[in-house]
Design a protein around this motif. Structure first.
Motif, PDB file in Angstrom:
ATOM      1  N   VAL A  18      -6.763   5.557   5.669  1.00 55.84           N
ATOM      2  CA  VAL A  18      -5.460   5.763   6.299  1.00 55.84           C
ATOM      3  C   VAL A  18      -4.332   5.160   5.454  1.00 55.84           C
ATOM      4  CG1 VAL A  18      -4.067   5.376   8.367  1.00 55.84           C
ATOM      5  CG2 VAL A  18      -6.513   5.848   8.585  1.00 55.84           C
ATOM      6  N   ILE A  19      -4.504   3.949   4.939  1.00 54.08           N
ATOM      7  CA  ILE A  19      -3.449   3.327   4.132  1.00 54.08           C
ATOM      8  C   ILE A  19      -3.166   4.135   2.868  1.00 54.08           C
ATOM      9  CG2 ILE A  19      -2.833   1.286   2.776  1.00 54.08           C
ATOM     10  CD1 ILE A  19      -4.165  -0.438   4.878  1.00 54.08           C
ATOM     11  N   PRO A  20      -4.185   4.497   2.065  1.00 55.27           N
ATOM     12  CA  PRO A  20      -3.889   5.355   0.904  1.00 55.27           C
ATOM     13  C   PRO A  20      -3.288   6.705   1.290  1.00 55.27           C
ATOM     14  CG  PRO A  20      -6.059   4.363   0.681  1.00 55.27           C
ATOM     15  CD  PRO A  20      -5.599   4.069   2.075  1.00 55.27           C
ATOM     16  N   LEU A  21      -3.749   7.273   2.418  1.00 53.63           N
ATOM     17  CA  LEU A  21      -3.198   8.546   2.858  1.00 53.63           C
ATOM     18  C   LEU A  21      -1.713   8.415   3.194  1.00 53.63           C
ATOM     19  CD1 LEU A  21      -3.778  11.517   3.520  1.00 53.63           C
ATOM     20  CD2 LEU A  21      -4.340  10.799   5.853  1.00 53.63           C
ATOM     21  N   CYS A  22      -1.323   7.289   3.781  1.00 58.09           N
ATOM     22  CA  CYS A  22       0.093   7.057   4.094  1.00 58.09           C
ATOM     23  C   CYS A  22       0.936   7.005   2.822  1.00 58.09           C
ATOM     24  CB  CYS A  22       0.252   5.763   4.892  1.00 58.09           C
ATOM     25  SG  CYS A  22      -0.273   5.885   6.621  1.00 58.09           S
ATOM     26  N   VAL A  23       0.361   6.449   1.735  1.00 57.11           N
ATOM     27  CA  VAL A  23       1.078   6.443   0.463  1.00 57.11           C
ATOM     28  C   VAL A  23       1.328   7.874  -0.004  1.00 57.11           C
ATOM     29  CG1 VAL A  23       0.941   5.774  -1.970  1.00 57.11           C
ATOM     30  CG2 VAL A  23       0.186   4.180  -0.201  1.00 57.11           C
ATOM     31  N   MET A  24       0.314   8.721   0.105  1.00 60.64           N
ATOM     32  CA  MET A  24       0.454  10.110  -0.315  1.00 60.64           C
ATOM     33  C   MET A  24       1.407  10.885   0.601  1.00 60.64           C
ATOM     34  SD  MET A  24      -1.161  10.262  -3.035  1.00 60.64           S
ATOM     35  CE  MET A  24      -2.553   9.724  -4.016  1.00 60.64           C
ATOM     36  N   ILE A  25       1.335  10.640   1.893  1.00 63.34           N
ATOM     37  CA  ILE A  25       2.253  11.311   2.827  1.00 63.34           C
ATOM     38  C   ILE A  25       3.687  10.867   2.560  1.00 63.34           C
ATOM     39  CG2 ILE A  25       2.899  11.536   5.253  1.00 63.34           C
ATOM     40  CD1 ILE A  25      -0.055  11.286   5.969  1.00 63.34           C
ATOM     41  N   GLY A  26       3.869   9.576   2.300  1.00 59.99           N
ATOM     42  CA  GLY A  26       5.196   9.099   1.936  1.00 59.99           C
ATOM     43  C   GLY A  26       5.711   9.770   0.671  1.00 59.99           C
ATOM     44  N   TRP A  27       4.845   9.978  -0.294  1.00 66.09           N
ATOM     45  CA  TRP A  27       5.205  10.700  -1.518  1.00 66.09           C
ATOM     46  C   TRP A  27       5.712  12.099  -1.164  1.00 66.09           C
ATOM     47  CZ3 TRP A  27       1.248  11.375  -6.128  1.00 66.09           C
ATOM     48  CH2 TRP A  27       1.908  11.955  -7.214  1.00 66.09           C
TER      49      TRP A  27
END
Length: 449
Positions: free
Chosen positions: A377-386
């Motif tokens: 979830v944390i890495p996915l949030c980085v990608m979604i923020g991108w």
């Protein structure tokens, strides 16, 4: 158990070899499970059964009465703290119902798809809250809420399970291999969060302003704002500096991509190559037959997810006003209160299974959920923020990163012998109380973006 022992159970097909033994390589993976038609008694009967199961199937559902109050508070212009509290209370039963419906739908799939389904929707509440916070630009809320979810699962949920289970059973055991595997993954997640934080804290990243005069610093900030194309999320890999403190933003996005690959390997490990490590105590005899049906379950899953999305939007819109109106630090609301609500289902399930001495399932609800948040979830949030054009990084700052590191070390030490008792539970529980007090004492940042 049924994957390795030839049990005769109605509703599930098993492939047998010439000697009549179960073929462990195919069972539970190659075929879906067959169940009785849920509409066999007519649509009216099915509608009554499904409504009863979804709306009245849990004592937590009484908290759904706060849902209309949340809508009234939002659209009637009540105080933001009222909207926040009502939305937070209403979110608890919906988060629990997601787990119920997902497990019901998973019974119509094979073990591989069922595992993927449970993994995907296991932390849907935290993910939806984070998406709305990312859209609002509240990046610190995203970071702290994700960190708080990991801490809540590892200390509050697991500690409560050990404590309650230990009060009934003198000593409980669980699979050491699965526990140490999860501990290793949590340690890697600490490493992933530490690298950007250390670069920023020591001013040794490619964005460092140490040794520059004021003119250089202003020029560096201006260059970061106008930004290399890749760091602005449009795909150019030519530049290596950008926003994110002293730690370049590309580093967080690169680490996030690596962590997502690692999570994919974890799913393959859990549902394909080493299922026995995670299914040691599960018995179909204890599992209720599905009541929603495959398409009915998908329908209810979409409805529940829709309400979770609305309530999450209300929470994010009101969180800053609620913090000011209640006189509570916003980092405490984000890092302690919101994660407790999001983990309510895991909390209840983990304690229940620990009381029944099913520690493999209990640890799966607590530690497994923490691993999913940290590695997925944390890495996915980085990608979604991108994708949203938000500079979401893995730089969680030194305080939060050190708290996570010490938490993971403590949990790893307590899990390494494969045994639990009430004192271990009390240790984790009181560690969470101390961390919660520290979050209250933590100064809110001037800007949450």
């Amino acid at each position: 158990v049924q994957r390795f022992i030839p049990l005769q159970t109605s509703g599930t097909d098993y492939d047998s070899g010439e000697d009549g033994q179960t073929d462990g390589s195919d069972s539970g993976h190659s075929k879906g499970k067959k169940h009785a038609d849920v509409c066999a008694n007519g649509f009216a009967s099915y509608l009554n059964t499904s409504l009863t199961a979804v709306l009245l199937g849990s004592p937590m559902n009484v908290l759904m009465l706060a849902t209309p109050l949340a809508f009234i508070s939002k659209f009637a212009g009540w105080r933001q703290e009222c909207t926040f509290i009502f939305s937070l209370i209403a979110l608890i039963p919906f988060a629990e119902r997601v787990s119920f419906v997902t497990e019901d739908v998973a019974q119509y799939t094979n073990d591989t798809l069922g595992g993927l389904l449970n993994a995907t929707f296991g932390n849907i509440t935290e993910l939806i809250v984070s998406i709305f916070a990312l859209k609002a630009g509240l990046l610190r809320v995203v970071q702290v809420s994700m960190l708080g979810s990991v801490l809540s699962n590892l200390l509050l949920v697991l500690g409560s399970a050990f404590l309650v289970g230990g009060l009934r059973h003198h000593e409980q055991t669980f699979n050491k291999v699965a526990a140490t595997t999860n501990s290793g993954l949590l340690t890697v997640s600490v490493l992933a969060l530490s690298l950007p934080s250390i670069l920023d804290a020591t001013h040794t990243g490619s964005q460092s302003t140490e040794g520059h005069n004021l003119t250089d610093v202003v020029a560096l900030v201006h260059a970061s704002a106008s930004g290399p194309a890749w760091l602005s999320a449009n795909g150019n890999l030519e530049e290596e500096t950008g926003t994110g403190g002293d730690a370049p933003l590309w580093l967080s996005r690169f680490i996030a991509g690596v962590m997502l690959i690692l999570y994919g390997m974890l799913i393959f490990f859990q549902v394909k190559t080493h299922t026995h490590l995670y299914e040691g105590e599960e018995e179909d005899d204890d599992q209720d037959p599905p009541v929603l049906g495959l398409w009915g379950g998908i329908f209810w899953l979409s409805i529940i997810t829709f309400f979770i999305s609305l309530l999450s939007d209300f929470i994010i819109d009101a969180i800053e006003g609620a913090a000011e109106g209640l006189g509570v630090p916003i980092l405490f609301l984000s890092g302690i209160l919101v994660p407790i609500v999001g983990n309510a289902a895991e909390h209840a399930a983990s304690i229940t299974f620990a009381w029944r001495n099913k520690m493999e399932i209990s640890l799966g609800s607590a530690v497994g959920s923490a691993v999913q948040i940290a590695v997925f979830v944390i890495p996915l949030c980085v990608m979604i923020g991108w994708a949203f054009g938000q500079d979401m990084t893995l730089n969680f700052h030194i305080y939060e990163t050190v708290v996570l590191m010490l938490t993971c070390l403590t949990v790893s030490f307590l899990l390494q012998d494969g045994k639990s008792h009430w004192l271990k539970g009390a240790t984790l529980f009181f560690a969470y109380i101390m961390i919660a007090a520290a979050f209250w004492a933590h100064a809110d940042p001037k800007k949450m973006s």
